[in-house]
Design an enzyme around this catalytic site. Sequence first.
Site, PDB file in Angstrom:
ATOM      1  N   LYS A 106      -1.357 -15.131 -10.721  1.00 21.33           N
ATOM      2  CA  LYS A 106      -2.691 -14.528 -10.611  1.00 21.33           C
ATOM      3  C   LYS A 106      -3.846 -15.534 -10.937  1.00 21.33           C
ATOM      4  N   PHE A 164       7.902  -9.203 -14.144  1.00 27.86           N
ATOM      5  CA  PHE A 164       9.020  -8.713 -15.248  1.00 27.86           C
ATOM      6  C   PHE A 164       8.500  -9.482 -16.541  1.00 27.86           C
ATOM      7  N   PRO A 212      -7.265  -5.116 -13.261  1.00 27.52           N
ATOM      8  CA  PRO A 212      -7.101  -3.605 -14.045  1.00 27.52           C
ATOM      9  C   PRO A 212      -6.460  -3.910 -15.219  1.00 27.52           C
ATOM     10  N   GLY A 249       0.680  -1.160  -0.151  1.00 26.29           N
ATOM     11  CA  GLY A 249      -0.103  -0.034   0.086  1.00 26.29           C
ATOM     12  C   GLY A 249       0.664   1.466  -0.047  1.00 26.29           C
ATOM     13  N   ASP A 268       7.143  -8.924   4.624  1.00 28.74           N
ATOM     14  CA  ASP A 268       7.674  -9.656   3.287  1.00 28.74           C
ATOM     15  C   ASP A 268       6.509 -10.604   3.355  1.00 28.74           C
ATOM     16  N   GLY A 278       1.961   2.902  -6.060  1.00 30.33           N
ATOM     17  CA  GLY A 278       1.273   2.608  -7.045  1.00 30.33           C
ATOM     18  C   GLY A 278      -0.307   2.629  -6.486  1.00 30.33           C
ATOM     19  N   TYR A 287      -5.324 -11.266 -17.800  1.00 29.74           N
ATOM     20  CA  TYR A 287      -4.477 -12.787 -18.006  1.00 29.74           C
ATOM     21  C   TYR A 287      -4.417 -13.897 -16.927  1.00 29.74           C
TER      22      TYR A 287
HETATM   23  C1  HXC Z   1      14.295 -12.857 -15.894  1.00 31.81           C
HETATM   24  C2  HXC Z   1      14.745 -12.150 -13.781  1.00 31.81           C
HETATM   25  C3  HXC Z   1      14.350 -11.045 -14.074  1.00 31.81           C
HETATM   26  C4  HXC Z   1      14.269 -10.318 -15.141  1.00 31.81           C
HETATM   27  C5  HXC Z   1      14.895 -11.126 -11.811  1.00 31.81           C
HETATM   28  N1  HXC Z   1      15.129 -12.411 -12.461  1.00 31.81           N
HETATM   29  N2  HXC Z   1      14.560 -10.349 -12.791  1.00 31.81           N
HETATM   30  N3  HXC Z   1      14.974 -13.008 -14.712  1.00 31.81           N
HETATM   31  N4  HXC Z   1      14.059 -11.244 -16.069  1.00 31.81           N
HETATM   32  N5  HXC Z   1      13.417  -9.269 -15.477  1.00 31.81           N
HETATM   33  C6  HXC Z   1      15.580 -13.459 -11.823  1.00 31.81           C
HETATM   34  C7  HXC Z   1      16.995 -13.262 -11.177  1.00 31.81           C
HETATM   35  O1  HXC Z   1      17.959 -13.537 -12.147  1.00 31.81           O
HETATM   36  C8  HXC Z   1      16.932 -14.560 -10.170  1.00 31.81           C
HETATM   37  O2  HXC Z   1      17.194 -15.845 -10.838  1.00 31.81           O
HETATM   38  C9  HXC Z   1      15.606 -14.513  -9.650  1.00 31.81           C
HETATM   39  O3  HXC Z   1      14.690 -13.956 -10.592  1.00 31.81           O
HETATM   40  C10 HXC Z   1      15.311 -13.556  -8.339  1.00 31.81           C
HETATM   41  O4  HXC Z   1      15.900 -12.449  -8.642  1.00 31.81           O
HETATM   42  P1  HXC Z   1      16.075 -11.358  -7.471  1.00 31.81           P
HETATM   43  O5  HXC Z   1      16.359 -10.116  -8.234  1.00 31.81           O
HETATM   44  O6  HXC Z   1      16.906 -12.077  -6.583  1.00 31.81           O
HETATM   45  O7  HXC Z   1      14.472 -11.422  -6.818  1.00 31.81           O
HETATM   46  P2  HXC Z   1      13.809 -10.510  -5.907  1.00 31.81           P
HETATM   47  O8  HXC Z   1      14.833  -9.606  -5.445  1.00 31.81           O
HETATM   48  O9  HXC Z   1      13.055 -11.660  -5.072  1.00 31.81           O
HETATM   49  O10 HXC Z   1      12.815  -9.483  -6.861  1.00 31.81           O
HETATM   50  C11 HXC Z   1      11.506  -9.962  -7.162  1.00 31.81           C
HETATM   51  C12 HXC Z   1      11.142  -9.076  -8.440  1.00 31.81           C
HETATM   52  C13 HXC Z   1      11.286  -7.889  -8.451  1.00 31.81           C
HETATM   53  C14 HXC Z   1       9.820  -9.702  -8.887  1.00 31.81           C
HETATM   54  C15 HXC Z   1      11.984  -9.844  -9.643  1.00 31.81           C
HETATM   55  O11 HXC Z   1      10.957  -7.214  -9.695  1.00 31.81           O
HETATM   56  C16 HXC Z   1      10.490  -7.199  -7.383  1.00 31.81           C
HETATM   57  O12 HXC Z   1      10.506  -7.288  -6.027  1.00 31.81           O
HETATM   58  N6  HXC Z   1       9.309  -6.767  -7.899  1.00 31.81           N
HETATM   59  C17 HXC Z   1       8.089  -6.093  -7.028  1.00 31.81           C
HETATM   60  C18 HXC Z   1       7.298  -5.112  -7.587  1.00 31.81           C
HETATM   61  C19 HXC Z   1       6.840  -5.319  -8.652  1.00 31.81           C
HETATM   62  O13 HXC Z   1       7.363  -6.282  -9.557  1.00 31.81           O
HETATM   63  N7  HXC Z   1       5.881  -4.380  -9.200  1.00 31.81           N
HETATM   64  C20 HXC Z   1       5.178  -4.492 -10.661  1.00 31.81           C
HETATM   65  C21 HXC Z   1       3.824  -5.150 -10.676  1.00 31.81           C
HETATM   66  S1  HXC Z   1       3.167  -4.694 -12.125  1.00 31.81           S
HETATM   67  P3  HXC Z   1      18.827 -16.525 -10.775  1.00 31.81           P
HETATM   68  O14 HXC Z   1      18.462 -17.778 -11.464  1.00 31.81           O
HETATM   69  O15 HXC Z   1      19.498 -15.571 -11.706  1.00 31.81           O
HETATM   70  O16 HXC Z   1      19.143 -16.544  -9.560  1.00 31.81           O
HETATM   71  C22 HXC Z   1       2.194  -6.044 -12.216  1.00 31.81           C
HETATM   72  C23 HXC Z   1       1.119  -5.568 -13.587  1.00 31.81           C
HETATM   73  C24 HXC Z   1       0.385  -6.780 -13.927  1.00 31.81           C
HETATM   74  O17 HXC Z   1       1.994  -6.872 -11.639  1.00 31.81           O
HETATM   75  C25 HXC Z   1      -0.269  -6.685 -15.377  1.00 31.81           C
HETATM   76  C26 HXC Z   1      -0.163  -5.428 -16.114  1.00 31.81           C
HETATM   77  C27 HXC Z   1      -1.313  -5.141 -17.258  1.00 31.81           C
HETATM   78  P1  NAP Z   2       3.750  -1.512  -7.441  1.00 29.20           P
HETATM   79  O1  NAP Z   2       3.785  -0.009  -7.150  1.00 29.20           O
HETATM   80  O2  NAP Z   2       5.151  -2.142  -8.117  1.00 29.20           O
HETATM   81  O3  NAP Z   2       3.445  -2.437  -6.599  1.00 29.20           O
HETATM   82  C1  NAP Z   2       3.812  -3.567  -5.901  1.00 29.20           C
HETATM   83  C2  NAP Z   2       3.866  -3.302  -4.666  1.00 29.20           C
HETATM   84  O4  NAP Z   2       3.935  -4.854  -3.802  1.00 29.20           O
HETATM   85  C3  NAP Z   2       5.098  -2.696  -4.022  1.00 29.20           C
HETATM   86  O5  NAP Z   2       4.313  -1.475  -2.970  1.00 29.20           O
HETATM   87  C4  NAP Z   2       5.994  -3.366  -3.273  1.00 29.20           C
HETATM   88  O6  NAP Z   2       6.422  -2.824  -1.959  1.00 29.20           O
HETATM   89  C5  NAP Z   2       4.961  -4.661  -2.824  1.00 29.20           C
HETATM   90  N1  NAP Z   2       5.766  -6.044  -2.656  1.00 29.20           N
HETATM   91  C6  NAP Z   2       6.375  -6.608  -3.475  1.00 29.20           C
HETATM   92  N2  NAP Z   2       6.897  -7.714  -2.817  1.00 29.20           N
HETATM   93  C7  NAP Z   2       6.301  -7.816  -1.679  1.00 29.20           C
HETATM   94  C8  NAP Z   2       6.513  -8.540  -0.709  1.00 29.20           C
HETATM   95  N3  NAP Z   2       7.275  -9.713  -0.865  1.00 29.20           N
HETATM   96  N4  NAP Z   2       5.865  -8.256   0.299  1.00 29.20           N
HETATM   97  C9  NAP Z   2       5.012  -7.292   0.452  1.00 29.20           C
HETATM   98  N5  NAP Z   2       4.963  -6.382  -0.297  1.00 29.20           N
HETATM   99  C10 NAP Z   2       5.491  -6.695  -1.525  1.00 29.20           C
HETATM  100  O7  NAP Z   2       2.798  -1.835  -8.659  1.00 29.20           O
HETATM  101  P2  NAP Z   2       1.365  -1.406  -9.078  1.00 29.20           P
HETATM  102  O8  NAP Z   2       1.211  -1.066 -10.617  1.00 29.20           O
HETATM  103  O9  NAP Z   2       0.705  -0.437  -8.191  1.00 29.20           O
HETATM  104  O10 NAP Z   2       0.924  -2.818  -8.811  1.00 29.20           O
HETATM  105  C11 NAP Z   2      -0.092  -3.112  -7.948  1.00 29.20           C
HETATM  106  C12 NAP Z   2      -1.151  -4.192  -8.264  1.00 29.20           C
HETATM  107  O11 NAP Z   2      -1.913  -4.000  -9.357  1.00 29.20           O
HETATM  108  C13 NAP Z   2      -0.290  -5.642  -8.553  1.00 29.20           C
HETATM  109  O12 NAP Z   2      -0.990  -6.695  -8.129  1.00 29.20           O
HETATM  110  C14 NAP Z   2      -0.329  -5.634 -10.110  1.00 29.20           C
HETATM  111  O13 NAP Z   2      -0.130  -6.865 -10.412  1.00 29.20           O
HETATM  112  C15 NAP Z   2      -1.778  -5.052 -10.182  1.00 29.20           C
HETATM  113  N6  NAP Z   2      -1.952  -4.488 -11.641  1.00 29.20           N
HETATM  114  C16 NAP Z   2      -1.377  -3.511 -12.118  1.00 29.20           C
HETATM  115  C17 NAP Z   2      -1.616  -2.966 -13.396  1.00 29.20           C
HETATM  116  C18 NAP Z   2      -1.098  -1.614 -13.613  1.00 29.20           C
HETATM  117  O14 NAP Z   2      -1.200  -1.399 -14.965  1.00 29.20           O
HETATM  118  N7  NAP Z   2      -0.511  -0.982 -12.948  1.00 29.20           N
HETATM  119  C19 NAP Z   2      -2.323  -3.562 -14.134  1.00 29.20           C
HETATM  120  C20 NAP Z   2      -3.020  -4.901 -13.662  1.00 29.20           C
HETATM  121  C21 NAP Z   2      -2.737  -5.093 -12.343  1.00 29.20           C
HETATM  122  P3  NAP Z   2       8.001  -3.144  -1.531  1.00 29.20           P
HETATM  123  O15 NAP Z   2       8.668  -3.243  -2.598  1.00 29.20           O
HETATM  124  O16 NAP Z   2       7.847  -2.258  -0.446  1.00 29.20           O
HETATM  125  O17 NAP Z   2       7.615  -4.675  -0.823  1.00 29.20           O
END
Ligand code: HXC
Ligand code: NAP
Length: 281
Positions: free
Chosen positions: A163, A98, A189, A17, A67, A20, A148
């Site tokens: 998801k 990603f 969304p 929370g 976490d 985003g 999706y």
């Molecule tokens: C390929 C990748 C990668 C990438 C990480 N990895 N990023 N592989 N492409 N871009 C691999 C690494 O090489 C590693 O594998 C393993 O994943 C773990 O990597 P870490 O960096 O240690 O992961 P971690 O620190 O746990 O981070 C998790 C994360 C990171 C998901 C990779 O991006 C994160 O914390 N994201 C949180 C916020 C977020 O993603 N927000 C977006 C939500 S938007 P190896 O084998 O090398 O060890 C969303 C929208 C949906 O969901 C729909 C839109 C319409």
């Molecule tokens: P965002 O800002 O990256 O939000 C992701 C949040 O998840 C961050 O605040 C992050 O905070 C938290 N998070 C990640 N790993 C966590 C963990 N292990 N424990 C606790 N918190 C964790 O992206 P957003 O676009 O607002 O996405 C929000 C939601 O909307 C997601 O479910 C996404 O799939 C969905 N969604 C987004 C879109 C879009 O267009 N933006 C479209 C469809 C669906 P910390 O890094 O501090 O942990």
Amino acid sequence: MFRSDLLKDKRVLITGGGTGLGHSMASRFLSLGADVVIASRREEVLKDACAAWEQDFPGQSHWQQLDIRDPEMVTAVLDRVWQERPLDILVNNAAGNFLAQSETLSHRAFDAVLGIVLHGSTYMTLDVGKRWIAEGRGGCVLSILTAYAWTGSAYVVPSAVGKAGVLALTRSLAVEWGSKGIRLNAIAPGPFPTEGAWERLIPNERLEKAWLDKIPLGRVGRHEELADLASFMVSDQAGYMNGELVHLDGGEWLGGAGQFNIMRDLSPEEWAAMTARGRGK
Ligand code: HXC
Ligand code: NAP
């Protein structure tokens, strides 16, 4: 759109929370009178968000470092939250994602996303639900998914798998826990600009434009549109909604589905020629 006390007396926890869409939902819930706990990994982000809300909503916002991949931490944090005051609403918003060609991914890459999306959302839902059931009180879970979750999508396969799992969790528990007064619903969304999603999923302007072209309404979503839908769905006014997935995407998934939707690109001249040919036949 709503009475300003729509969520008064409600206590909500939103994972992720501090940024985003989670932050936008939290702001809206606060403005409707809710007590809001935001929880994620980065303490600074959470602290700053609550400090900014304090002026307009004194004493209403709280944070917990969490976490959600760690089930013991989930329980410890929920113990602390419950000691202050039990929750009425859980929003599973935290996610990881990603873009990647699936054949290049290691099992650790899959786990990195599934650990947050599938396991994290499940740990939160089960731990909160067990407390509601033990106390004989109702509750409401809202999960933020995407279309999706059920259509699937190339190049975001770990996220799609996660998801889809949370959608199955939502629909299954909506039935199992409905008789206990617990409702579970989800929002899918379309594109809503956030730093977290955009920096990971929209690599350049050409792809951003291609994405926009798929959306019948021709624009991305506004955060307040999602926050208002979420407010309604967690409120008692939506008390008969259970097991539902609501799309909020300007028609995006339908735009990609119908076989003849590609005709949207035809010019008036092409339509005229085609119609004349069809009538001639
Ligand atoms: C390929 C990748 C990668 C990438 C990480 N990895 N990023 N592989 N492409 N871009 C691999 C690494 O090489 C590693 O594998 C393993 O994943 C773990 O990597 P870490 O960096 O240690 O992961 P971690 O620190 O746990 O981070 C998790 C994360 C990171 C998901 C990779 O991006 C994160 O914390 N994201 C949180 C916020 C977020 O993603 N927000 C977006 C939500 S938007 P190896 O084998 O090398 O060890 C969303 C929208 C949906 O969901 C729909 C839109 C319409
Ligand atoms: P965002 O800002 O990256 O939000 C992701 C949040 O998840 C961050 O605040 C992050 O905070 C938290 N998070 C990640 N790993 C966590 C963990 N292990 N424990 C606790 N918190 C964790 O992206 P957003 O676009 O607002 O996405 C929000 C939601 O909307 C997601 O479910 C996404 O799939 C969905 N969604 C987004 C879109 C879009 O267009 N933006 C479209 C469809 C669906 P910390 O890094 O501090 O942990």
